[in-house]
Design a protein around this motif. Structure first.
Motif, PDB file in Angstrom:
ATOM      1  N   TYR A  16       0.787  -1.232   0.000  1.00 46.86           N
ATOM      2  CA  TYR A  16       0.000   0.000   0.000  1.00 46.86           C
ATOM      3  C   TYR A  16       0.820   1.285   0.000  1.00 46.86           C
ATOM      4  O   TYR A  16       0.305   2.342  -0.320  1.00 46.86           O
ATOM      5  CB  TYR A  16      -0.989   0.004   1.179  1.00 46.86           C
ATOM      6  N   HIS A  17       2.077   1.202   0.401  1.00 47.86           N
ATOM      7  CA  HIS A  17       2.897   2.418   0.315  1.00 47.86           C
ATOM      8  C   HIS A  17       3.659   2.453  -1.013  1.00 47.86           C
ATOM      9  O   HIS A  17       3.660   3.452  -1.719  1.00 47.86           O
ATOM     10  CB  HIS A  17       3.871   2.509   1.495  1.00 47.86           C
ATOM     11  N   TRP A  18       4.296   1.314  -1.332  1.00 47.45           N
ATOM     12  CA  TRP A  18       5.141   1.298  -2.531  1.00 47.45           C
ATOM     13  C   TRP A  18       4.427   0.804  -3.783  1.00 47.45           C
ATOM     14  O   TRP A  18       4.942   0.946  -4.893  1.00 47.45           O
ATOM     15  CB  TRP A  18       6.386   0.414  -2.294  1.00 47.45           C
ATOM     16  N   GLY A  19       3.267   0.184  -3.614  1.00 53.22           N
ATOM     17  CA  GLY A  19       2.529  -0.313  -4.780  1.00 53.22           C
ATOM     18  C   GLY A  19       3.159  -1.551  -5.410  1.00 53.22           C
ATOM     19  O   GLY A  19       2.959  -1.819  -6.598  1.00 53.22           O
ATOM     20  N   ALA A  26     -12.251  -1.407   3.228  1.00 54.72           N
ATOM     21  CA  ALA A  26     -11.488  -0.790   2.137  1.00 54.72           C
ATOM     22  C   ALA A  26     -11.095   0.641   2.501  1.00 54.72           C
ATOM     23  O   ALA A  26      -9.972   1.078   2.247  1.00 54.72           O
ATOM     24  CB  ALA A  26     -12.309  -0.809   0.850  1.00 54.72           C
ATOM     25  N   MET A  27     -12.005   1.373   3.116  1.00 54.61           N
ATOM     26  CA  MET A  27     -11.688   2.774   3.463  1.00 54.61           C
ATOM     27  C   MET A  27     -10.678   2.845   4.605  1.00 54.61           C
ATOM     28  O   MET A  27      -9.867   3.761   4.683  1.00 54.61           O
ATOM     29  CB  MET A  27     -12.972   3.551   3.800  1.00 54.61           C
ATOM     30  N   LYS A  28     -10.701   1.854   5.496  1.00 59.93           N
ATOM     31  CA  LYS A  28      -9.671   1.788   6.553  1.00 59.93           C
ATOM     32  C   LYS A  28      -8.292   1.619   5.904  1.00 59.93           C
ATOM     33  O   LYS A  28      -7.308   2.185   6.375  1.00 59.93           O
ATOM     34  CB  LYS A  28      -9.918   0.591   7.477  1.00 59.93           C
ATOM     35  N   ILE A  29      -8.251   0.826   4.851  1.00 58.81           N
ATOM     36  CA  ILE A  29      -6.969   0.640   4.151  1.00 58.81           C
ATOM     37  C   ILE A  29      -6.548   1.957   3.492  1.00 58.81           C
ATOM     38  O   ILE A  29      -5.393   2.361   3.567  1.00 58.81           O
ATOM     39  CB  ILE A  29      -7.074  -0.501   3.112  1.00 58.81           C
ATOM     40  N   ALA A  30      -7.506   2.646   2.880  1.00 64.00           N
ATOM     41  CA  ALA A  30      -7.171   3.922   2.219  1.00 64.00           C
ATOM     42  C   ALA A  30      -6.650   4.948   3.225  1.00 64.00           C
ATOM     43  O   ALA A  30      -5.812   5.780   2.898  1.00 64.00           O
ATOM     44  CB  ALA A  30      -8.400   4.471   1.498  1.00 64.00           C
ATOM     45  N   MET A  31      -7.120   4.855   4.472  1.00 61.44           N
ATOM     46  CA  MET A  31      -6.747   5.855   5.486  1.00 61.44           C
ATOM     47  C   MET A  31      -5.501   5.449   6.270  1.00 61.44           C
ATOM     48  O   MET A  31      -4.940   6.265   6.994  1.00 61.44           O
ATOM     49  CB  MET A  31      -7.910   6.044   6.467  1.00 61.44           C
ATOM     50  N   ASP A  32      -5.102   4.208   6.162  1.00 65.98           N
ATOM     51  CA  ASP A  32      -4.010   3.697   6.994  1.00 65.98           C
ATOM     52  C   ASP A  32      -2.741   4.542   6.807  1.00 65.98           C
ATOM     53  O   ASP A  32      -2.287   4.764   5.684  1.00 65.98           O
ATOM     54  CB  ASP A  32      -3.733   2.239   6.610  1.00 65.98           C
ATOM     55  N   PRO A  33      -2.152   5.008   7.916  1.00 64.90           N
ATOM     56  CA  PRO A  33      -0.990   5.903   7.809  1.00 64.90           C
ATOM     57  C   PRO A  33       0.248   5.238   7.214  1.00 64.90           C
ATOM     58  O   PRO A  33       1.179   5.927   6.801  1.00 64.90           O
ATOM     59  CB  PRO A  33      -0.733   6.331   9.264  1.00 64.90           C
ATOM     60  N   ASP A  34       0.267   3.914   7.150  1.00 63.00           N
ATOM     61  CA  ASP A  34       1.425   3.229   6.570  1.00 63.00           C
ATOM     62  C   ASP A  34       1.218   2.860   5.109  1.00 63.00           C
ATOM     63  O   ASP A  34       1.933   2.023   4.568  1.00 63.00           O
ATOM     64  CB  ASP A  34       1.680   1.921   7.344  1.00 63.00           C
ATOM     65  N   GLY A  35       0.215   3.447   4.498  1.00 67.47           N
ATOM     66  CA  GLY A  35      -0.057   3.047   3.121  1.00 67.47           C
ATOM     67  C   GLY A  35      -0.507   4.221   2.286  1.00 67.47           C
ATOM     68  O   GLY A  35       0.227   5.189   2.108  1.00 67.47           O
ATOM     69  N   ILE A  36      -1.727   4.157   1.802  1.00 70.07           N
ATOM     70  CA  ILE A  36      -2.232   5.176   0.876  1.00 70.07           C
ATOM     71  C   ILE A  36      -2.451   6.502   1.603  1.00 70.07           C
ATOM     72  O   ILE A  36      -2.346   7.578   1.014  1.00 70.07           O
ATOM     73  CB  ILE A  36      -3.512   4.648   0.170  1.00 70.07           C
TER      74      ILE A  36
END
Ligand code: SAH
Ligand code: SF4
Length: 391
Positions: free
Chosen positions: A59-62, A206-216
């Motif tokens: 989620y950070h580097w893709g 899915a939105m939790k993943i979008a908001m996660d500070p270690d990713g998107i």
């Protein structure tokens, strides 16, 4: 006793059986990923750290290929590749509008297709994502509502749309490069196909993943969920997602709203407004967006504007006026520009922001309410729509 006709969800359930194939890591919550890694043989005391590392790669580097996850031991990468995949929806077509709007048709499991729209603006770039294939609701002005086949998207398919767009925009960070604070994809709106609150858990994950500070890492203030008014899920949205809320309001009397947004028969205007009064406080959001589609002669009079102001009294609100976007066979016409401006003016003078949404990507049928995947040709008949909406 509740005598109102229930609006059923009636979602086609596709068995999500993946017993033999590898598990897709995209869309799993951190806890679920941890369980999956342990089940594949990761020692329990290492699992949390491994989740952190893999999460950052995805989620950070893709990164999609385990071989590139270079801070993991070679053997461990092999184990991951044997058991898991990092998979996102496949882009079938990509259209670019004259105004820069991009529309992607993406294919998901089962051969279904959904549409995703990227809208660049001077100060932001908004991605409009879908939460269902089609929609079980039948708002009479909405193209998606005429699509018969419906299934809920998985959390992976929802966050996967964001990843598809970041791929296309070339927006994953480059290791070693200076941090770029400008974001091409800076906002997400759940305003594509489907009713997000009829797919609550997957949308939330899915939105939790979008908001996660270690990713998107998108702020919850940059995510807007639009609902037609599924009242029982509104408090949960505040508590468990905390994003901005938009309501497809569209009418100022129950009589008219019943025909435009049939879910109103189940949860009428008064009940909806009650649920909204507590939302800004619980979610800590500043204000609620009321979406209001401007339909010629149906909901666009001065009296409507004045009723709207009365109804929302006490709710921190912004009213987003949407010129109706036509689609083949649509039973309405767009209000004239003068009418829309007069309506906006009444609302503005009452102290509410009343922006008129500029239709974007009309030449590629990417504007609000025009989404409908071409492959899902099974259309509801006009008679069926008329029966369902009472028109
Ligand atoms: N199902 C959710 C989210 C998707 S619709 C909801 O209804 O809120 C996103 C917005 O576009 C909604 O406000 C919807 O009412 C509006 N819309 C639908 N069809 C439209 C059309 N033909 N023209 C303009 N807006 C439309
Ligand atoms: Fe579904 Fe929203 Fe369209 Fe209504 S407006 S049919 S809830 S997608």
């Amino acid at each position: 006793m509740d005598t109102k006709a229930p609006i059923t969800q009636d979602v086609l359930t596709i068995p999500r059986k993946l017993p033999d194939g590898p598990t897709n890591l995209v869309g799993l919550t951190r806890d679920a990923m941890r369980d999956a890694l342990i089940a594949a043989g990761t020692p329990e005391k290492q699992a949390k750290m491994r989740v952190g590392q893999i999460w950052q790669w995805i989620y950070h580097w893709g990164v999609r290929d385990f071989a590139q996850m270079t801070n993991l031991a070679k053997d461990y990468r092999v184990m991951l590749a044997e058991n898991f995949v990092v998979a996102i929806p496949e882009v079938v077509t990509r259209q670019v509008s004259e105004d820069g709007t991009r529309k992607y048709l993406v294919r998901i499991a089962g051969g279904h297709e959904v549409e995703v729209v990227y809208i660049p603006e001077t100060d932001r770039g908004t991605l409009c994502i879908s939460s269902q294939v089609g929609c079980t609701l039948t708002c009479s002005f909405c193209h998606t509502g005429t699509q018969k086949l419906v299934r809920n998207l998985t959390a992976g398919e929802i966050i996967g749309q964001v990843m598809v767009a970041r791929d296309d925009l070339g927006e994953w960070p480059v290791p070693g490069a200076p941090k770029d604070e400008t974001r091409l994809l800076s906002n997400i709106v759940l305003m594509g196909m489907g009713e997000p609150l009829y797919n609550f858990e997957n949308v939330r994950d899915a939105m939790k993943i979008a908001m996660d500070p270690d990713g998107i890492q998108l702020s919850r203030r940059r995510i807007t969920l639009s609902t037609s008014g599924v009242v029982p899920e509104i408090a949960r949205t505040a508590q468990e997602i905390g994003c901005q809320l938009a309501i497809s309001f569209h009418a100022t009397t129950d009589e008219v709203r019943d025909t435009l947004v049939p879910i109103n028969k189940r949860w009428p205007i008064a009940e909806l407004l009650d649920a909204l009064r507590t939302y800004p406080k619980v979610s800590n959001s500043e204000r609620i967006t009321f979406e209001y589609v401007m339909l010629d002669g149906v909901n666009d009079s001065d009296a409507d504007a004045r009723r709207l102001i009365k109804l929302i009294d006490g709710i921190p609100a912004k009213i987003n006026l949407i010129p109706f976007n036509e689609w083949p066979g649509a039973p309405y016409r767009r209000s004239s520009n003068n009418r829309i401006r007069a309506f906006a003016d009444i609302i503005y003078k009452a102290g509410y922001a009343s922006p008129i949404r500029t239709p974007r990507g009309e030449d590629i049928m990417a504007a609000c309410g025009q989404l409908k995947s071409a492959t899902e040709r099974a259309r509801k008949s006009k008679a069926q729509i008329a029966q369902e909406t009472g028109l």
